[in-house]
Design a protein around this motif. Structure first.
Motif, PDB file in Angstrom:
ATOM      1  N   GLN A   1     -14.658  34.869  -9.450  1.00 34.15           N
ATOM      2  CA  GLN A   1     -13.569  35.657  -8.857  1.00 34.15           C
ATOM      3  C   GLN A   1     -13.304  35.325  -7.391  1.00 34.15           C
ATOM      4  O   GLN A   1     -12.254  35.697  -6.863  1.00 34.15           O
ATOM      5  N   ASN A   2     -14.213  34.641  -6.736  1.00 34.45           N
ATOM      6  CA  ASN A   2     -14.085  34.435  -5.290  1.00 34.45           C
ATOM      7  C   ASN A   2     -14.142  32.953  -4.935  1.00 34.45           C
ATOM      8  O   ASN A   2     -15.084  32.493  -4.290  1.00 34.45           O
ATOM      9  N   LEU A   3     -13.131  32.223  -5.351  1.00 27.13           N
ATOM     10  CA  LEU A   3     -13.099  30.795  -5.086  1.00 27.13           C
ATOM     11  C   LEU A   3     -12.205  30.484  -3.886  1.00 27.13           C
ATOM     12  O   LEU A   3     -11.231  31.183  -3.620  1.00 27.13           O
ATOM     13  N   SER A   4     -12.544  29.415  -3.198  1.00 24.05           N
ATOM     14  CA  SER A   4     -11.736  28.977  -2.063  1.00 24.05           C
ATOM     15  C   SER A   4     -10.375  28.491  -2.561  1.00 24.05           C
ATOM     16  O   SER A   4     -10.193  28.165  -3.736  1.00 24.05           O
ATOM     17  N   GLU A   5      -9.421  28.409  -1.660  1.00 24.45           N
ATOM     18  CA  GLU A   5      -8.091  27.933  -2.004  1.00 24.45           C
ATOM     19  C   GLU A   5      -8.153  26.495  -2.540  1.00 24.45           C
ATOM     20  O   GLU A   5      -7.436  26.131  -3.475  1.00 24.45           O
TER      21      GLU A   5
ATOM     22  N   ASP B   1     -22.023  34.537 -10.503  1.00 26.67           N
ATOM     23  CA  ASP B   1     -22.817  34.415  -9.282  1.00 26.67           C
ATOM     24  C   ASP B   1     -22.367  33.263  -8.384  1.00 26.67           C
ATOM     25  O   ASP B   1     -22.881  33.102  -7.279  1.00 26.67           O
ATOM     26  N   GLY B   2     -21.459  32.415  -8.894  1.00 28.23           N
ATOM     27  CA  GLY B   2     -20.953  31.318  -8.080  1.00 28.23           C
ATOM     28  C   GLY B   2     -21.776  30.047  -8.141  1.00 28.23           C
ATOM     29  O   GLY B   2     -21.483  29.094  -7.417  1.00 28.23           O
ATOM     30  N   VAL B   3     -22.797  30.005  -9.005  1.00 26.34           N
ATOM     31  CA  VAL B   3     -23.551  28.766  -9.183  1.00 26.34           C
ATOM     32  C   VAL B   3     -22.628  27.713  -9.799  1.00 26.34           C
ATOM     33  O   VAL B   3     -22.658  26.542  -9.440  1.00 26.34           O
ATOM     34  N   ALA B   4     -21.802  28.144 -10.749  1.00 24.69           N
ATOM     35  CA  ALA B   4     -20.727  27.319 -11.309  1.00 24.69           C
ATOM     36  C   ALA B   4     -19.404  28.000 -10.960  1.00 24.69           C
ATOM     37  O   ALA B   4     -19.330  29.229 -10.878  1.00 24.69           O
TER      38      ALA B   4
ATOM     39  N   ILE C   1     -15.283  20.972  -8.035  1.00 24.24           N
ATOM     40  CA  ILE C   1     -15.629  22.200  -8.735  1.00 24.24           C
ATOM     41  C   ILE C   1     -16.725  21.913  -9.752  1.00 24.24           C
ATOM     42  O   ILE C   1     -16.868  20.798 -10.243  1.00 24.24           O
ATOM     43  N   ARG C   2     -17.494  22.957 -10.077  1.00 19.81           N
ATOM     44  CA  ARG C   2     -18.561  22.848 -11.067  1.00 19.81           C
ATOM     45  C   ARG C   2     -18.146  23.579 -12.336  1.00 19.81           C
ATOM     46  O   ARG C   2     -17.775  24.755 -12.291  1.00 19.81           O
ATOM     47  N   LEU C   3     -18.271  22.885 -13.465  1.00 21.43           N
ATOM     48  CA  LEU C   3     -17.955  23.445 -14.769  1.00 21.43           C
ATOM     49  C   LEU C   3     -19.238  23.577 -15.577  1.00 21.43           C
ATOM     50  O   LEU C   3     -19.969  22.600 -15.753  1.00 21.43           O
ATOM     51  N   ALA C   4     -19.526  24.778 -16.069  1.00 19.28           N
ATOM     52  CA  ALA C   4     -20.708  25.008 -16.902  1.00 19.28           C
ATOM     53  C   ALA C   4     -20.299  25.036 -18.365  1.00 19.28           C
ATOM     54  O   ALA C   4     -19.362  25.751 -18.742  1.00 19.28           O
ATOM     55  N   ILE C   5     -20.982  24.244 -19.188  1.00 16.58           N
ATOM     56  CA  ILE C   5     -20.736  24.278 -20.624  1.00 16.58           C
ATOM     57  C   ILE C   5     -22.072  24.350 -21.356  1.00 16.58           C
ATOM     58  O   ILE C   5     -23.128  24.091 -20.784  1.00 16.58           O
ATOM     59  N   GLN C   6     -22.002  24.700 -22.630  1.00 21.68           N
ATOM     60  CA  GLN C   6     -23.210  24.773 -23.456  1.00 21.68           C
ATOM     61  C   GLN C   6     -23.837  23.385 -23.558  1.00 21.68           C
ATOM     62  O   GLN C   6     -23.143  22.386 -23.726  1.00 21.68           O
TER      63      GLN C   6
END
Length: 283
Positions: A185-189, A59-62, A2-7
């Protein structure tokens, strides 16, 4: 993964990285890199502008992100708020020059208000039937009244020292904010399961931060009274000591109740009270 976006910089970034490390996740961080990958967990970290994080997650980039609630609400993006994180707490407030008279929110009717949060402010004013002109600016909002741009401002406040130094005072609290974990909102299992593992770690760290482990010695005839003072996770652990008629009592106490309970324990006969920080707490 998974990708996590932080400041990418600032206090929110520091606190976010600290939390990830406290979750037992290792990674190499460099101010020159815009992303890094954990070495012992399926996680990639992206370093972004905080204003961009809600959109990147929506948008699903992260897949997930850590951002202030104020930024999330202002962005109005379709991202889910998953978990409040308890740090980077602040408030969005309306302030006016300290020499100005202010009786109620109605005093702002027909006035100009400068802010970097036009959506949150607009909703607040509408809820209070106030019609004011909102001027959207980025940065240095506090200077707006002194240069004649606006009669009031709406901006993030932590200690209030910046307002005071600019001759302003808070008159309305518009929005309370803290750092939150958000999700697409639309992540894989598969990704949902990884996030569930991460949440388990985060919640264990949070529970530990709010609790203290205490150890004390007490005469056996005081044990029942002491037990009634210790909520703990289930019940305190009681172990006999080498000295006859005495026992050692171990329990967990909520940080908010700590000092009040300690005083009561002493009055009940507890001695040799030790307080130990908890790194993780799993219920």
């Amino acid at each position: 993964m998974i990708r996590l976006a932080i400041q990418k910089s600032g206090r929110l970034s520091e606190d976010s990285l600290k939390l990830i490390r406290e979750c037992g996740i290792s990674f190499v961080n460099s101010s020159l890199k815009l992303k890094t990958e954990a070495t012992n967990f399926p996680l990639e970290i992206l370093f972004l502008r905080d204003d961009d994080i809600p959109e990147y997650v929506a948008d699903g980039v992260a897949d997930i992100g850590i951002v202030g609630q104020n930024v999330l609400v202002e962005a109005n993006q379709q991202a889910l708020e998953v978990q409040a994180l308890g740090f980077s707490k602040c408030r969005l407030s309306i302030a006016v020059p300290k020499t100005d008279t202010f009786n109620s929110i109605a005093d702002l009717n027909g006035k100009n208000i400068a802010t970097s949060y036009p959506n949150i402010l607009g909703n607040y004013l509408a809820a209070h039937n106030v019609k004011a002109q909102i001027h959207t600016i980025s940065g240095s909002v506090e200077i707006a009244p002194s240069i004649g741009l606006a009669e009031a401002i709406c901006d993030i406040v932590s200690s209030g020292s910046t307002l005071i130094s600019n001759g302003l005072r808070e008159v309305e609290h518009v929005f309370k904010s803290e750092a939150v974990l958000i999700s697409n909102q639309n992540l894989s299992e598969e990704k949902q399961q990884i996030i569930k593992q991460l949440l388990f770690r985060i919640q264990s760290v949070q529970k530990a931060q709010k609790s203290k482990y205490i150890l004390l010695n007490a005469p056996n005839d005081s044990i029942e009274k002491i037990k009634s003072l210790l909520p703990g996770m289930k019940a305190p652990s009681i172990l006999p000591l080498a000295e006859a008629g005495w026992s050692s009592v171990h329990s967990v106490v909520n940080e908010d109740d700590f000092w009040e309970i300690i005083e009561k324990l002493k009055d009940a006969g507890a001695q040799g009270i030790l307080v130990v920080p908890i790194e993780k707490m799993i219920l």
